[in-house]
Design a protein around this motif. Structure first.
Motif, PDB file in Angstrom:
ATOM      1  N   GLU A   6       0.826  -1.211   0.000  1.00 44.46           N
ATOM      2  CA  GLU A   6       0.000   0.000   0.000  1.00 44.46           C
ATOM      3  C   GLU A   6       0.858   1.259   0.000  1.00 44.46           C
ATOM      4  OE1 GLU A   6      -3.321   0.386  -0.347  1.00 44.46           O
ATOM      5  OE2 GLU A   6      -3.388  -1.769  -0.701  1.00 44.46           O
ATOM      6  N   VAL A   7       1.944   1.259   0.755  1.00 45.03           N
ATOM      7  CA  VAL A   7       2.842   2.423   0.798  1.00 45.03           C
ATOM      8  C   VAL A   7       3.495   2.631  -0.567  1.00 45.03           C
ATOM      9  CG1 VAL A   7       4.975   3.318   1.791  1.00 45.03           C
ATOM     10  CG2 VAL A   7       3.248   2.309   3.275  1.00 45.03           C
ATOM     11  N   LEU A   8       3.931   1.537  -1.188  1.00 43.47           N
ATOM     12  CA  LEU A   8       4.557   1.649  -2.498  1.00 43.47           C
ATOM     13  C   LEU A   8       3.574   2.108  -3.575  1.00 43.47           C
ATOM     14  CD1 LEU A   8       6.839  -1.522  -2.491  1.00 43.47           C
ATOM     15  CD2 LEU A   8       7.543   0.868  -2.211  1.00 43.47           C
ATOM     16  N   LEU A   9       2.329   1.729  -3.445  1.00 46.20           N
ATOM     17  CA  LEU A   9       1.316   2.101  -4.433  1.00 46.20           C
ATOM     18  C   LEU A   9       0.652   3.444  -4.125  1.00 46.20           C
ATOM     19  CD1 LEU A   9      -0.401  -1.348  -5.066  1.00 46.20           C
ATOM     20  CD2 LEU A   9       1.218  -0.132  -6.538  1.00 46.20           C
ATOM     21  N   LEU A  10       1.008   4.071  -3.005  1.00 45.76           N
ATOM     22  CA  LEU A  10       0.394   5.333  -2.613  1.00 45.76           C
ATOM     23  C   LEU A  10       0.505   6.416  -3.684  1.00 45.76           C
ATOM     24  CD1 LEU A  10      -1.195   6.586  -0.348  1.00 45.76           C
ATOM     25  CD2 LEU A  10       0.948   7.317   0.696  1.00 45.76           C
ATOM     26  N   PRO A  11       1.626   6.557  -4.374  1.00 42.55           N
ATOM     27  CA  PRO A  11       1.683   7.587  -5.425  1.00 42.55           C
ATOM     28  C   PRO A  11       0.662   7.372  -6.546  1.00 42.55           C
ATOM     29  CG  PRO A  11       3.891   6.839  -4.883  1.00 42.55           C
ATOM     30  CD  PRO A  11       2.929   5.930  -4.166  1.00 42.55           C
ATOM     31  N   PHE A  12       0.191   6.144  -6.695  1.00 45.88           N
ATOM     32  CA  PHE A  12      -0.780   5.839  -7.737  1.00 45.88           C
ATOM     33  C   PHE A  12      -2.227   5.968  -7.259  1.00 45.88           C
ATOM     34  CE2 PHE A  12       3.052   3.424  -8.863  1.00 45.88           C
ATOM     35  CZ  PHE A  12       3.317   4.004 -10.088  1.00 45.88           C
ATOM     36  N   ALA A  13      -2.433   6.383  -6.030  1.00 48.02           N
ATOM     37  CA  ALA A  13      -3.784   6.497  -5.482  1.00 48.02           C
ATOM     38  C   ALA A  13      -4.677   7.409  -6.323  1.00 48.02           C
ATOM     39  CB  ALA A  13      -3.735   6.960  -4.029  1.00 48.02           C
ATOM     40  N   VAL A  15      -4.587   7.921  -9.496  1.00 49.49           N
ATOM     41  CA  VAL A  15      -4.917   7.192 -10.718  1.00 49.49           C
ATOM     42  C   VAL A  15      -5.953   6.116 -10.411  1.00 49.49           C
ATOM     43  CG1 VAL A  15      -3.992   5.674 -12.518  1.00 49.49           C
ATOM     44  CG2 VAL A  15      -2.666   7.656 -11.744  1.00 49.49           C
ATOM     45  N   ARG A  16      -5.740   5.386  -9.329  1.00 51.31           N
ATOM     46  CA  ARG A  16      -6.696   4.348  -8.945  1.00 51.31           C
ATOM     47  C   ARG A  16      -8.055   4.949  -8.643  1.00 51.31           C
ATOM     48  NH1 ARG A  16      -3.225   1.328  -4.511  1.00 51.31           N
ATOM     49  NH2 ARG A  16      -5.258   1.389  -3.519  1.00 51.31           N
ATOM     50  N   GLY A  17      -8.059   6.105  -7.975  1.00 52.47           N
ATOM     51  CA  GLY A  17      -9.323   6.787  -7.685  1.00 52.47           C
ATOM     52  C   GLY A  17     -10.003   7.267  -8.950  1.00 52.47           C
ATOM     53  N   SER A  18      -9.212   7.768  -9.887  1.00 46.48           N
ATOM     54  CA  SER A  18      -9.773   8.230 -11.164  1.00 46.48           C
ATOM     55  C   SER A  18     -10.348   7.062 -11.959  1.00 46.48           C
ATOM     56  CB  SER A  18      -8.696   8.933 -11.995  1.00 46.48           C
ATOM     57  OG  SER A  18      -8.263  10.101 -11.345  1.00 46.48           O
ATOM     58  N   LEU A  19      -9.644   5.949 -11.977  1.00 46.16           N
ATOM     59  CA  LEU A  19     -10.147   4.775 -12.689  1.00 46.16           C
ATOM     60  C   LEU A  19     -11.451   4.281 -12.072  1.00 46.16           C
ATOM     61  CD1 LEU A  19      -6.861   2.785 -13.411  1.00 46.16           C
ATOM     62  CD2 LEU A  19      -8.275   4.061 -15.029  1.00 46.16           C
ATOM     63  N   TRP A  20     -11.535   4.328 -10.759  1.00 47.08           N
ATOM     64  CA  TRP A  20     -12.771   3.914 -10.087  1.00 47.08           C
ATOM     65  C   TRP A  20     -13.911   4.846 -10.497  1.00 47.08           C
ATOM     66  CZ3 TRP A  20     -16.020   6.500  -6.746  1.00 47.08           C
ATOM     67  CH2 TRP A  20     -17.038   5.734  -6.174  1.00 47.08           C
ATOM     68  N   ALA A  21     -13.643   6.160 -10.502  1.00 46.69           N
ATOM     69  CA  ALA A  21     -14.671   7.137 -10.865  1.00 46.69           C
ATOM     70  C   ALA A  21     -15.116   6.945 -12.314  1.00 46.69           C
ATOM     71  CB  ALA A  21     -14.156   8.559 -10.645  1.00 46.69           C
ATOM     72  N   VAL A  22     -14.178   6.715 -13.202  1.00 45.44           N
ATOM     73  CA  VAL A  22     -14.519   6.476 -14.605  1.00 45.44           C
ATOM     74  C   VAL A  22     -15.368   5.212 -14.729  1.00 45.44           C
ATOM     75  CG1 VAL A  22     -13.548   5.831 -16.853  1.00 45.44           C
ATOM     76  CG2 VAL A  22     -12.571   7.737 -15.574  1.00 45.44           C
ATOM     77  N   GLY A  23     -15.012   4.191 -13.988  1.00 40.27           N
ATOM     78  CA  GLY A  23     -15.798   2.960 -13.996  1.00 40.27           C
ATOM     79  C   GLY A  23     -17.227   3.180 -13.521  1.00 40.27           C
ATOM     80  N   GLN A  24     -17.380   4.012 -12.498  1.00 34.85           N
ATOM     81  CA  GLN A  24     -18.721   4.312 -11.990  1.00 34.85           C
ATOM     82  C   GLN A  24     -19.533   5.079 -13.026  1.00 34.85           C
ATOM     83  OE1 GLN A  24     -19.951   3.131  -8.961  1.00 34.85           O
ATOM     84  NE2 GLN A  24     -18.063   1.978  -9.177  1.00 34.85           N
ATOM     85  N   VAL A  25     -18.912   6.053 -13.678  1.00 33.62           N
ATOM     86  CA  VAL A  25     -19.603   6.843 -14.703  1.00 33.62           C
ATOM     87  C   VAL A  25     -20.015   5.947 -15.867  1.00 33.62           C
ATOM     88  CG1 VAL A  25     -19.293   8.676 -16.424  1.00 33.62           C
ATOM     89  CG2 VAL A  25     -18.518   9.033 -14.077  1.00 33.62           C
ATOM     90  N   LEU A  26     -19.116   5.073 -16.302  1.00 29.97           N
ATOM     91  CA  LEU A  26     -19.445   4.161 -17.398  1.00 29.97           C
ATOM     92  C   LEU A  26     -20.582   3.212 -17.024  1.00 29.97           C
ATOM     93  CD1 LEU A  26     -15.911   3.289 -18.805  1.00 29.97           C
ATOM     94  CD2 LEU A  26     -17.673   4.693 -19.869  1.00 29.97           C
ATOM     95  N   ALA A  27     -20.572   2.716 -15.803  1.00 26.40           N
ATOM     96  CA  ALA A  27     -21.633   1.811 -15.356  1.00 26.40           C
ATOM     97  C   ALA A  27     -22.982   2.526 -15.345  1.00 26.40           C
ATOM     98  CB  ALA A  27     -21.308   1.260 -13.971  1.00 26.40           C
ATOM     99  N   GLU A  28     -23.002   3.764 -14.884  1.00 21.73           N
ATOM    100  CA  GLU A  28     -24.251   4.530 -14.855  1.00 21.73           C
ATOM    101  C   GLU A  28     -24.719   4.856 -16.270  1.00 21.73           C
ATOM    102  OE1 GLU A  28     -27.646   6.548 -13.544  1.00 21.73           O
ATOM    103  OE2 GLU A  28     -26.371   5.049 -12.595  1.00 21.73           O
ATOM    104  N   ALA A  29     -23.798   5.211 -17.148  1.00 25.94           N
ATOM    105  CA  ALA A  29     -24.159   5.509 -18.538  1.00 25.94           C
ATOM    106  C   ALA A  29     -24.754   4.271 -19.209  1.00 25.94           C
ATOM    107  CB  ALA A  29     -22.942   6.009 -19.301  1.00 25.94           C
TER     108      ALA A  29
END
Length: 87
Positions: A6-13, A15-29
């Protein structure tokens, strides 16, 4: 991986949050695109456009086929939603 991962992947948080948000938008669309009530409303508007002379029979038939295909996919998907993917 645990805490170190988790510490090593923290800089990518972000990006991971953005991908989750994009996934939510696509699912709703997709949910709205295949909503049977929305498709039926589009069919009604399409028929009104035909009756008003805004489109010809060929255009009506083409668009109606697309909407009916979406409706069929929607109804097939909702029938199988309890068991996973339909098909």
């Amino acid at each position: 991986m645990g805490l170190i991962g988790e510490v090593l992947l923290l800089p990518f948080a972000p990006v991971r949050g953005s991908l989750w948000a994009v996934g939510q938008v696509l699912a709703e669309a997709e949910r709205q695109y295949y909503d049977p009530a929305a498709i039926q409303a589009e069919l009604a508007r399409l028929e009104q456009r035909l009756e008003a002379g805004e489109i010809d029979d060929d255009e009506f038939d083409s668009q109606e086929d697309e909407l009916l295909d979406r409706l069929e996919i929607s109804l097939r998907g909702s029938a199988g939603s309890g068991t996973g993917t339909a098909g």
